[in-house]
Design a protein around this motif. Structure first.
Motif, PDB file in Angstrom:
ATOM      1  N   ASN A 118      -2.830  18.141 -22.902  1.00  0.00           N
ATOM      2  CA  ASN A 118      -2.195  17.756 -21.675  1.00  0.00           C
ATOM      3  C   ASN A 118      -0.773  17.521 -21.613  1.00  0.00           C
ATOM      4  OD1 ASN A 118      -4.669  17.924 -20.642  1.00  0.00           O
ATOM      5  ND2 ASN A 118      -4.829  15.577 -21.117  1.00  0.00           N
ATOM      6  N   ARG A 119       0.040  18.525 -22.686  1.00  0.00           N
ATOM      7  CA  ARG A 119       1.458  18.469 -22.395  1.00  0.00           C
ATOM      8  C   ARG A 119       1.779  19.462 -21.564  1.00  0.00           C
ATOM      9  NH1 ARG A 119       6.164  20.464 -23.844  1.00  0.00           N
ATOM     10  NH2 ARG A 119       5.594  22.363 -24.417  1.00  0.00           N
ATOM     11  N   PRO A 120       2.529  19.017 -20.381  1.00  0.00           N
ATOM     12  CA  PRO A 120       2.856  20.239 -19.309  1.00  0.00           C
ATOM     13  C   PRO A 120       3.709  21.158 -19.760  1.00  0.00           C
ATOM     14  CG  PRO A 120       4.183  18.172 -18.930  1.00  0.00           C
ATOM     15  CD  PRO A 120       3.178  17.795 -20.054  1.00  0.00           C
ATOM     16  N   VAL A 121       3.588  22.464 -19.086  1.00  0.00           N
ATOM     17  CA  VAL A 121       4.060  23.463 -19.513  1.00  0.00           C
ATOM     18  C   VAL A 121       5.497  23.447 -18.458  1.00  0.00           C
ATOM     19  CG1 VAL A 121       4.282  25.901 -19.066  1.00  0.00           C
ATOM     20  CG2 VAL A 121       2.343  24.938 -20.013  1.00  0.00           C
ATOM     21  N   ARG A 122       6.804  23.631 -19.111  1.00  0.00           N
ATOM     22  CA  ARG A 122       7.918  23.436 -18.397  1.00  0.00           C
ATOM     23  C   ARG A 122       8.603  24.805 -17.995  1.00  0.00           C
ATOM     24  NH1 ARG A 122       9.994  17.907 -20.766  1.00  0.00           N
ATOM     25  NH2 ARG A 122       8.846  16.776 -19.293  1.00  0.00           N
ATOM     26  N   ALA A 123       9.198  24.827 -16.712  1.00  0.00           N
ATOM     27  CA  ALA A 123       9.472  26.137 -16.143  1.00  0.00           C
ATOM     28  C   ALA A 123      10.920  25.942 -15.667  1.00  0.00           C
ATOM     29  CB  ALA A 123       8.578  26.843 -15.499  1.00  0.00           C
ATOM     30  N   MET A 124      11.714  26.898 -15.668  1.00  0.00           N
ATOM     31  CA  MET A 124      13.034  26.759 -14.990  1.00  0.00           C
ATOM     32  C   MET A 124      13.511  28.073 -14.214  1.00  0.00           C
ATOM     33  SD  MET A 124      16.470  26.598 -17.130  1.00  0.00           S
ATOM     34  CE  MET A 124      18.128  26.851 -16.222  1.00  0.00           C
ATOM     35  N   ILE A 125      13.937  27.906 -12.908  1.00  0.00           N
ATOM     36  CA  ILE A 125      14.365  29.051 -12.021  1.00  0.00           C
ATOM     37  C   ILE A 125      15.564  29.459 -12.517  1.00  0.00           C
ATOM     38  CG2 ILE A 125      14.567  29.756  -9.521  1.00  0.00           C
ATOM     39  CD1 ILE A 125      11.870  29.193 -10.223  1.00  0.00           C
ATOM     40  N   VAL A 126      15.777  30.807 -12.642  1.00  0.00           N
ATOM     41  CA  VAL A 126      16.926  31.416 -12.816  1.00  0.00           C
ATOM     42  C   VAL A 126      17.413  32.589 -11.823  1.00  0.00           C
ATOM     43  CG1 VAL A 126      17.243  30.733 -15.065  1.00  0.00           C
ATOM     44  CG2 VAL A 126      16.556  33.261 -14.721  1.00  0.00           C
ATOM     45  N   GLY A 127      18.657  32.941 -11.601  1.00  0.00           N
ATOM     46  CA  GLY A 127      18.778  33.990 -10.606  1.00  0.00           C
ATOM     47  C   GLY A 127      20.204  34.265 -10.177  1.00  0.00           C
ATOM     48  N   ILE A 128      20.698  35.256  -9.533  1.00  0.00           N
ATOM     49  CA  ILE A 128      22.069  35.529  -9.111  1.00  0.00           C
ATOM     50  C   ILE A 128      22.146  34.388  -7.630  1.00  0.00           C
ATOM     51  CG2 ILE A 128      22.342  37.724 -10.058  1.00  0.00           C
ATOM     52  CD1 ILE A 128      22.047  38.878  -7.302  1.00  0.00           C
ATOM     53  N   PRO A 129      23.217  34.162  -7.266  1.00  0.00           N
ATOM     54  CA  PRO A 129      23.435  33.535  -6.025  1.00  0.00           C
ATOM     55  C   PRO A 129      22.734  33.999  -4.836  1.00  0.00           C
ATOM     56  CG  PRO A 129      25.413  33.694  -7.176  1.00  0.00           C
ATOM     57  CD  PRO A 129      24.468  34.531  -7.778  1.00  0.00           C
ATOM     58  N   ASN A 130      22.332  33.309  -3.795  1.00  0.00           N
ATOM     59  CA  ASN A 130      21.606  33.715  -2.748  1.00  0.00           C
ATOM     60  C   ASN A 130      20.279  34.366  -2.898  1.00  0.00           C
ATOM     61  OD1 ASN A 130      22.209  33.853  -0.025  1.00  0.00           O
ATOM     62  ND2 ASN A 130      22.584  35.826   0.157  1.00  0.00           N
ATOM     63  N   VAL A 131      19.801  34.531  -3.955  1.00  0.00           N
ATOM     64  CA  VAL A 131      18.403  35.189  -4.149  1.00  0.00           C
ATOM     65  C   VAL A 131      17.209  34.314  -3.811  1.00  0.00           C
ATOM     66  CG1 VAL A 131      17.992  34.536  -6.553  1.00  0.00           C
ATOM     67  CG2 VAL A 131      17.316  36.955  -5.903  1.00  0.00           C
ATOM     68  N   GLY A 132      17.606  33.194  -3.501  1.00  0.00           N
ATOM     69  CA  GLY A 132      16.590  32.114  -2.879  1.00  0.00           C
ATOM     70  C   GLY A 132      16.145  31.093  -3.944  1.00  0.00           C
ATOM     71  N   LYS A 133      16.839  30.698  -4.991  1.00  0.00           N
ATOM     72  CA  LYS A 133      16.378  29.810  -5.882  1.00  0.00           C
ATOM     73  C   LYS A 133      16.123  28.538  -5.149  1.00  0.00           C
ATOM     74  CE  LYS A 133      20.364  30.343  -8.434  1.00  0.00           C
ATOM     75  NZ  LYS A 133      20.842  31.488  -7.325  1.00  0.00           N
ATOM     76  N   SER A 134      17.118  27.892  -4.425  1.00  0.00           N
ATOM     77  CA  SER A 134      16.943  26.666  -3.867  1.00  0.00           C
ATOM     78  C   SER A 134      15.982  26.648  -2.995  1.00  0.00           C
ATOM     79  CB  SER A 134      18.094  26.192  -2.971  1.00  0.00           C
ATOM     80  OG  SER A 134      19.345  26.391  -3.792  1.00  0.00           O
ATOM     81  N   THR A 135      15.504  27.640  -2.207  1.00  0.00           N
ATOM     82  CA  THR A 135      14.556  27.667  -1.112  1.00  0.00           C
ATOM     83  C   THR A 135      13.096  27.726  -1.827  1.00  0.00           C
ATOM     84  OG1 THR A 135      16.007  29.145   0.038  1.00  0.00           O
ATOM     85  CG2 THR A 135      13.783  29.245   0.860  1.00  0.00           C
ATOM     86  N   PHE A 136      13.215  28.458  -3.004  1.00  0.00           N
ATOM     87  CA  PHE A 136      12.010  28.375  -3.970  1.00  0.00           C
ATOM     88  C   PHE A 136      11.709  27.031  -4.357  1.00  0.00           C
ATOM     89  CE2 PHE A 136       9.654  28.448  -7.786  1.00  0.00           C
ATOM     90  CZ  PHE A 136       8.650  29.215  -7.579  1.00  0.00           C
ATOM     91  N   ILE A 137      12.624  26.481  -4.826  1.00  0.00           N
ATOM     92  CA  ILE A 137      12.384  25.067  -5.394  1.00  0.00           C
ATOM     93  C   ILE A 137      11.881  24.149  -4.371  1.00  0.00           C
ATOM     94  CG2 ILE A 137      13.533  23.202  -6.583  1.00  0.00           C
ATOM     95  CD1 ILE A 137      15.016  25.216  -8.172  1.00  0.00           C
ATOM     96  N   ASN A 138      12.409  24.192  -3.081  1.00  0.00           N
ATOM     97  CA  ASN A 138      12.061  23.285  -2.196  1.00  0.00           C
ATOM     98  C   ASN A 138      10.692  23.612  -1.699  1.00  0.00           C
ATOM     99  OD1 ASN A 138      14.414  21.820  -1.892  1.00  0.00           O
ATOM    100  ND2 ASN A 138      15.478  23.310  -0.512  1.00  0.00           N
ATOM    101  N   SER A 139      10.333  24.805  -1.522  1.00  0.00           N
ATOM    102  CA  SER A 139       8.947  25.398  -1.466  1.00  0.00           C
ATOM    103  C   SER A 139       8.138  24.723  -2.463  1.00  0.00           C
ATOM    104  CB  SER A 139       8.781  26.726  -1.422  1.00  0.00           C
ATOM    105  OG  SER A 139       9.190  26.936   0.013  1.00  0.00           O
ATOM    106  N   PHE A 140       8.387  24.842  -3.503  1.00  0.00           N
ATOM    107  CA  PHE A 140       7.466  24.368  -4.643  1.00  0.00           C
ATOM    108  C   PHE A 140       7.431  23.003  -4.553  1.00  0.00           C
ATOM    109  CE2 PHE A 140       6.646  23.673  -9.070  1.00  0.00           C
ATOM    110  CZ  PHE A 140       5.838  24.604  -9.544  1.00  0.00           C
TER     111      PHE A 140
END
Ligand code: G4P
Length: 285
Positions: A118-140
């Motif tokens: 049960n060690r959780p898998v850890r992920a990170m979002i990457v991408g160029i500006p304006n591609v939707g990173k913050s929007t994705f993280i909020n939705s997530f």
């Protein structure tokens, strides 16, 4: 049209991202589904250093579904796990969770054999500006169970969003920079609005977009703006200016305003679902 980009200020961001990459198991890279090649920074491939990789074709609501399917296959063949998302509506977000688990299956299995459960898998979002990173993280985060606070040890100071007991996402994304040695890549980034307006002539950019649309999506512009079918982007922009009442003081047509209407309509998806490149490289801009 010439674009220039000075990535000097990105050095700091790159260093910070390299530190964060040490904390995670899988890199979730967002690209814009309308330009899945041009919105991807190839430098991440070296930085990734063998980590599991997922590509999310974001803003899929704006892209041509047929092209998007081709891009999914293209990146899958290159060894990525791929899925499409619309971060704004949240569509596809749950599938990302499955992809993250799938990407880390081997690691989870290794952990299990070593008695780590049960060690959780850890992920990170990457991408160029304006591609939707913050929007994705909020939705997530909206779909996630909890936001975990600071934890001791290596994760000190980091916030993680816990999806369930298996998956956690770092709440700050890694910012990549757009990279374009080819002018066509810069042009596509400008079309979708990812390049500062000061760096291009708006009229020239709109004329080039019209030429592209006339070739790849014939008849679409005329139908949308209800203008006469006649060759030439200059004529079409003038017709758009008249239709939309773009008039400057003194009564002259305001062509820059017409250009802005066209670019805004394209960027917001009002012209329809349009992709600007295919994996075959057969769409010229
Ligand atoms: P970033 O962190 O990578 O820089 O991008 P950010 O989330 O700020 O998103 C940039 C813009 O893209 C935002 O629009 C956001 O709403 C939009 N966006 C993100 N994901 C999607 C998607 O899947 N589909 C569509 N259609 N749009 C998406 P904005 O105009 O800056 O803000 P807003 O007017 O939408 O609030």
């Amino acid at each position: 049209m010439q674009f220039q980009w000075y990535p000097g200020h990105m050095t700091k961001a790159r260093r910070a991202m390299q530190e964060d990459l040490k904390l995670i198991d899988v890199i979730v890279e967002l690209v814009d589904a309308r330009i899945p090649f041009s919105s991807k920074n190839p430098d991440i491939d070296q930085m990734a250093n063998g980590k599991a990789r997922i590509i999310l074709l974001n803003k899929s609501d704006l892209a041509d579904p047929e092209c998007t399917k081709e891009w999914e296959s293209y990146y899958e063949e290159k060894g990525f796990l791929v899925t499409t998302v619309n971060s704004k509506s949240g569509a596809g977000i749950r599938i990302v969770q499955d992809k993250i688990r799938e990407a880390c299956r081997e690691k989870t299995e290794r952990d299990r054999k070593r008695g780590i459960l049960n060690r959780p898998v850890r992920a990170m979002i990457v991408g160029i500006p304006n591609v939707g990173k913050s929007t994705f993280i909020n939705s997530f985060a909206k779909k996630a169970c909890t936001k975990t606070g600071n934890k001791p040890g290596v994760t000190k100071g980091k916030q993680w969003i816990r999806f369930n007991k298996n998956v956690e996402l770092l709440d700050t994304p890694g910012i990549l920079w757009p990279k374009f040695e080819e002018q066509s890549v810069g042009l596509r980034l400008a079309f979708i609005g990812s390049i500062k307006e000061e760096l291009y002539q708006i009229y020239e950019l709109a004329a080039l977009l019209l030429e592209f649309l006339n070739r790849e999506y014939a008849g679409l512009t005329e139908e949308f703006y209800q203008i006469e079918t006649k060759e030439g982007s200059a004529f079409q922009l003038e017709a758009i200016a008249k239709k939309r009442g773009c008039i400057k003081a003194g009564g002259k047509l305001d062509m820059d305003q017409a250009a802005k209407y066209l670019l805004d309509d394209f960027r917001a998806g009002r012209l329809g679902r349009i992709s600007l490149e295919t994996p075959m490289g057969d769409m010229d801009v």
